[in-house]
Design an enzyme around this catalytic site. Structure first.
Site, short mmCIF file in Angstrom:
data_model
loop_
_atom_site.label_atom_id
_atom_site.label_comp_id
_atom_site.label_asym_id
_atom_site.label_seq_id
_atom_site.Cartn_x
_atom_site.Cartn_y
_atom_site.Cartn_z
N ASP A 203 11.06 -62.78 -39.01
CA ASP A 203 12.35 -62.78 -38.34
C ASP A 203 13.43 -62.66 -39.42
O ASP A 203 13.18 -62.94 -40.60
CB ASP A 203 12.58 -64.09 -37.58
CG ASP A 203 11.39 -64.44 -36.68
OD1 ASP A 203 11.01 -63.58 -35.87
OD2 ASP A 203 10.86 -65.55 -36.81
N ASP A 242 9.65 -58.85 -35.54
CA ASP A 242 9.41 -59.92 -34.57
C ASP A 242 10.75 -60.28 -33.94
O ASP A 242 11.35 -59.48 -33.23
CB ASP A 242 8.75 -61.11 -35.26
CG ASP A 242 8.22 -62.14 -34.28
OD1 ASP A 242 8.19 -61.85 -33.07
OD2 ASP A 242 7.85 -63.23 -34.71
N ASP A 246 14.39 -67.28 -34.68
CA ASP A 246 13.43 -68.17 -34.04
C ASP A 246 13.78 -69.61 -34.38
O ASP A 246 13.99 -69.95 -35.56
CB ASP A 246 11.99 -67.88 -34.50
CG ASP A 246 11.33 -66.77 -33.68
OD1 ASP A 246 12.05 -66.04 -32.98
OD2 ASP A 246 10.10 -66.64 -33.77
N ARG A 298 15.19 -62.10 -24.54
CA ARG A 298 15.31 -63.35 -25.30
C ARG A 298 16.72 -63.53 -25.87
O ARG A 298 16.92 -63.53 -27.08
CB ARG A 298 14.28 -63.42 -26.43
CG ARG A 298 12.85 -63.42 -25.94
CD ARG A 298 11.88 -63.65 -27.08
NE ARG A 298 10.50 -63.59 -26.62
CZ ARG A 298 9.44 -63.71 -27.40
NH1 ARG A 298 9.60 -63.91 -28.70
NH2 ARG A 298 8.22 -63.65 -26.89
#
Length: 424
Positions: A203, A242, A246, A298
């Protein structure tokens, strides 16, 4: 398939409480979090490296300098200012990391599902992929320790890196363009999604077990290397990225503000597993005054966390791929208010929310293409009679926040002010 040139060096180019300075010049490296600015202000607040002595205030101009200043993730209070030029001469591509005989063509031949079925990769090429991935990680992963402020000066760009705040406390990251955390060696997951899929490692910013973290005026994107431009391997897009951010592993007390997340599939994940019951009571996150542009999903997706999402701007351009924005998952308490959404005609208001084992979503003050809508009512109408029905009671009303503007006001302010290079 030719490997792309991936510069994983640091590529650099040129409301908080503001401390007074004797010379009258503001030092944004010592700015600290306002006392009411989201979850990161709880429990004593977030000050980053504001207490650093002069010996631990650094201005770095290349990756080598940044690595030295980070001190391998040490907890010594420090302020790291990123400025300067590209770390030329250290631009590496995927071939530079490949080792032990790894070749993508050989890897694809070894794990072709037409001959291997759903068996997980094992053997020489998977071992070579793991060794190559470890070699890349040595350069890509940059650990950030406790009591650190990491701030860009001017138009600072951190390219091809994964800033990892792991088990650290009291961190501020500001005014950085975090770009293209590109994984040269994604792993094949043959037992995922019917036809299998690819899993990537990096990330642009990763919080794992981190507490009291503030990310402000950052820009995070895949700029220059969209996954949509990658080939299809085994009937699946060969993913290289990704998430953008996160927040997992029991991370807690996080505020993300005035930032821009763009040109990416999975933007922000809060809680990474339905079985991670240790996240209960943690993952308290505030997202405000951020822009999500050309993001597929997301924004955020939440498990377990108590998450306040207010005064954000969502832009879905015509022709772009889109799945949802607000993901309601296991035991989440997502409180969304005064957010503005701009979408093309094929995206309906009911598409903005998706649930996996979620039970509740509070929403109020939502604008959808300029019109007020009740997302919860639309979602429940669309899913009437299904197990995905949601209630409006998330068990709490957020109190730790600054002034909440109407969605219309926030829409204009965020368009002008979110992202790196736009600190007032």
């Amino acid at each position: 398939m030719r490997m792309r040139h991936i510069p994983v060096a640091v590529a650099l180019s040129g409301v908080l409480c503001v401390p007074a300075h004797a010379d009258g010049v503001r030092d944004i490296g010592r700015d600290v979090l306002a006392p009411d600015d989201g979850w990161a202000a709880a429990g004593g607040g977030t000050t980053g490296g504001a207490a650093a002595d002069d010996a631990h205030v650094y201005t770095v101009t290349d990756r080598a300098g940044l690595v030295r200043a980070l001190e391998h993730g040490s907890d010594t209070p420090k302020i790291i200012k990123i400025a300067g030029t590209d770390d030329s001469g250290h631009h590496l591509d995927c071939a530079d990391y490949a080792t032990d005989g790894y070749r993508l063509k050989k890897y694809l031949a070894a794990y072709d599902p037409r001959t291997r079925g759903s068996a997980k990769p094992s053997g020489p090429q998977e071992e070579a992929r793991q060794a190559s991935a470890a070699k890349q990680a040595e350069r890509v992963v940059l650990p950030v320790g406790s009591h650190t402020t990491l701030i860009g000066l001017g138009d600072a760009v951190l390219k091809g890196a994964d800033l990892q705040v792991g088990n650290a406390n009291n961190v501020i990251i500001r005014n950085l363009d975090l770009r293209d955390a590109y994984d040269c060696f994604p792993v094949r997951q043959p037992d995922t999604g019917g036809l299998g899929d690819w899993k990537t490692a990096y990330d642009t910013l990763t919080l794992t077990g981190a507490t009291h973290v503030r990310a402000d005026h950052i820009t995070a994107s895949d700029k220059g290397h969209p996954d949509s431009a990658e080939p299809t391997c085994f009937a699946r897009n060969y993913l290289r990225h990704d998430g953008l951010l996160d927040i997992t592993g029991g991370s807690d007390l996080v505020t993300v503000s005035w930032s821009r997340f763009a040109d990416h599939d999975k933007a922000i994940l809060i809680g990474n597993s339905d079985s991670a019951t240790g996240d209960r009571g943690k993952l308290r996150v505030t997202l405000h005054h951020n822009q999500f542009e050309s993001v597929v999903q997301r924004a955020p997706r939440v498990r377990f966390g108590q998450v306040h999402v207010y005064d954000n701007r969502y832009v879905v351009p015509e022709g772009s791929e889109y799945r949802y924005s607000l993901g309601v998952s296991t035991e989440s308490a997502l409180y969304a208010e005064n957010n503005a959404f701009h979408t093309p005609s094929h995206v309906e208001a009911a598409d903005l929310v998706k649930s996996w084992n979620g039970t509740a979503l509070h929403q109020s003050g939502t604008l959808f293409n300029g019109y007020p809508v009740d997302l919860l009512a639309l979602y429940d109408a669309y899913n009437s009679g299904s197990e995905r029905d949601l209630t409006a009671d998330v068990g709490r009303t957020p109190t730790l926040h600054g002034k909440i503007d109407s969605a219309a006001v926030a829409d204009r302010e965020v368009a002008r002010g979110a992202g790196a290079g736009r600190i007032p």
